[in-house]
Design an enzyme around this catalytic site. Structure first.
Site: not given
Ligand code: PMT
Length: 409
Positions: A218-219
């Site tokens: 994920n980011y």
């Protein structure tokens, strides 16, 4: 000044103080200050600008502190980087007297002598006690530089009004010992409020492998977790950072690198024994590939690919149900895009947390990858605190300020 009979507060006993002296007539008063701190049980090391040495000799400071004063960027014994060594060593830095010139140079980030270079290398609170002529003090250039230092978190001990060396009467006289000691006590207290505590922090987005060269993640950049770890370490905690992201670690933070959620859980189980606080800023995956290919999946051999995902264990929820970790105060983070309060409270309860920071990850100016964050801190006892937009480091300190009074042991 004069110093006598101003007593040095007990809280300063044992503190490692770097006293940075610049070239003003008030340098002579600072000899008394160094002597009083040394007699009260502080360890004092002095660094001086070349012009400070025109007012007071380095041997004078050596005489009253027992340590040779640093007078240049090259140590007498040839050891490299004395400014880095002093910056690392100091628990508190006092710049006194701070002339208009040194204030300007600090504000502009110069590092051309031992005083300014030590300040750039510092990792501890900094107190600046200006002293100068009243006309210099009132100039916008000086006041703008002081405002810059204040904005960066430096504590200023304002000069007093009275008779000045120039013969004028006005504001510019070095503050008295009492005011300087008060500022030092305040800085020392706020810095060490996590002393004796063990804090475990998580950071970054976990990576779940698809094959040896690909993963699902994920980011999360890890910035929030690294900021929390740095803040806790600066406030005296022993800090273990379990991280799926890589950044240079902050001074005093121990780092354990992990990739997957399972690795993070195993590491947390061993690191949390005897810990006081868990700050769970990591973005742990909710799903992982049901199977990981042993060899790289080759495009030529795989015209289309469907990934089967399976749910991940909830790390904090499973730690909450481990009775041997019951004494750990668990703070989660909730990545939300709306209804921060309602969703935060629901996660807090479902995951058995003591507190949760709900932040809005749909905003571009905060959250994932940004240097800033904002949100709301919700405690299981029902208390609620707005966390205004701030740098992640500032928000980390605010979270620690609010968590500390809730710790019951
Ligand atoms: O890393 P940055 O770029 O600085 O960004 C910071 C951040 C936005 C990632 C951070 O502030 C944040 O919100 N972290 C939590 C992200 C997350 O996983 O949120 P969640 O709502 O899915 O999970 C809630 C809590 O449960 C979190 O503390 C999480 O660590 C934990 N969790 C989640 C899933 C899982 N399988 N196990 C968990 O323990």
């Amino acid at each position: 000044m004069p110093l006598d009979p101003t007593p040095v507060p007990d809280e300063l006993r044992g503190l490692r103080v770097a006293l940075l002296v610049s070239g003003g007539i008030a340098a002579y008063k600072v000899v008394d200050l160094a002597s009083a701190l040394n007699q009260a049980g502080c360890e004092v090391r002095v660094a001086m600008t070349p012009s400070a040495m025109r007012f007071v000799g380095a041997p004078t400071f050596q005489g009253v502190t027992g340590n040779a004063a640093l007078t240049g960027l090259w140590a007498a014994d040839g050891s490299p980087e004395p400014h880095v060594a002093l910056g690392d060593w100091a628990q508190l830095i006092l710049v006194a007297p701070a002339t208009a010139n040194v204030i300007g140079r600090i504000a502009s980030g110069r590092s051309d002598d031992i005083v300014t270079a030590t300040l750039l290398a510092a990792r501890c609170p900094v107190i600046v006690a200006p002293a100068m002529n009243d006309a210099m003090w009132s100039k916008p250039a000086v006041q703008d530089n002081l405002a810059t230092l204040r904005r960066r978190g430096v504590t200023l001990v304002e000069p007093e009004s009275g008779h000045l060396a120039s013969g004028h009467v006005g504001t510019g006289r070095l503050a008295g010992a009492q005011a300087i000691f008060n500022a030092m006590v305040h800085a020392a207290r706020s810095r060490y409020d996590f002393a004796g505590r063990r804090v475990v922090v998580t950071a970054g987005g976990t990576r779940e492998p698809i094959d040896p060269v690909r993963f699902i993640s994920n980011y999360s950049s890890g910035k929030m977790g690294f900021a929390l770890a740095a803040a806790a370490a600066d406030r005296g905690a022993r800090v273990m950072l379990v991280t799926a992201a890589s950044h240079p670690p902050h001074h005093g933070v121990e780092v354990q690198r992990v990739d997957t959620g399972r690795e993070m859980l195993a590491e947390l189980r061993s690191q949390l024994r005897g810990a006081d606080v868990l700050l769970m800023a990591a973005a742990v995956g909710d799903f992982r590939p049901a199977a990981t290919a042993k060899r790289k999946i080759r495009r030529e051999e795989t015209p289309s690919l469907t990934l089967q995902l399976e749910p991940m264990p909830d790390l904090v929820a499973s730690l909450a149900s481990d009775e041997s970790l019951a004494g750990v105060f668990r703070v989660g983070f909730a990545a939300e895009d709306s209804d921060l309060d309602a969703k935060g409270v629901e996660k807090l309860r479902r995951k058995g947390l003591h507190a949760i920071v709900a932040n809005d990850v749909s905003r571009r100016d905060i959250g994932f990858g940004s240097d800033y964050n904002a949100g709301v801190l919700l405690f299981a006892d029902g208390s609620r605190y707005e966390l205004e937009k701030a740098t992640k480091r500032e928000m980390a300190d605010r979270i620690l300020d609010l968590v500390l009074p809730k710790l019951t042991r």
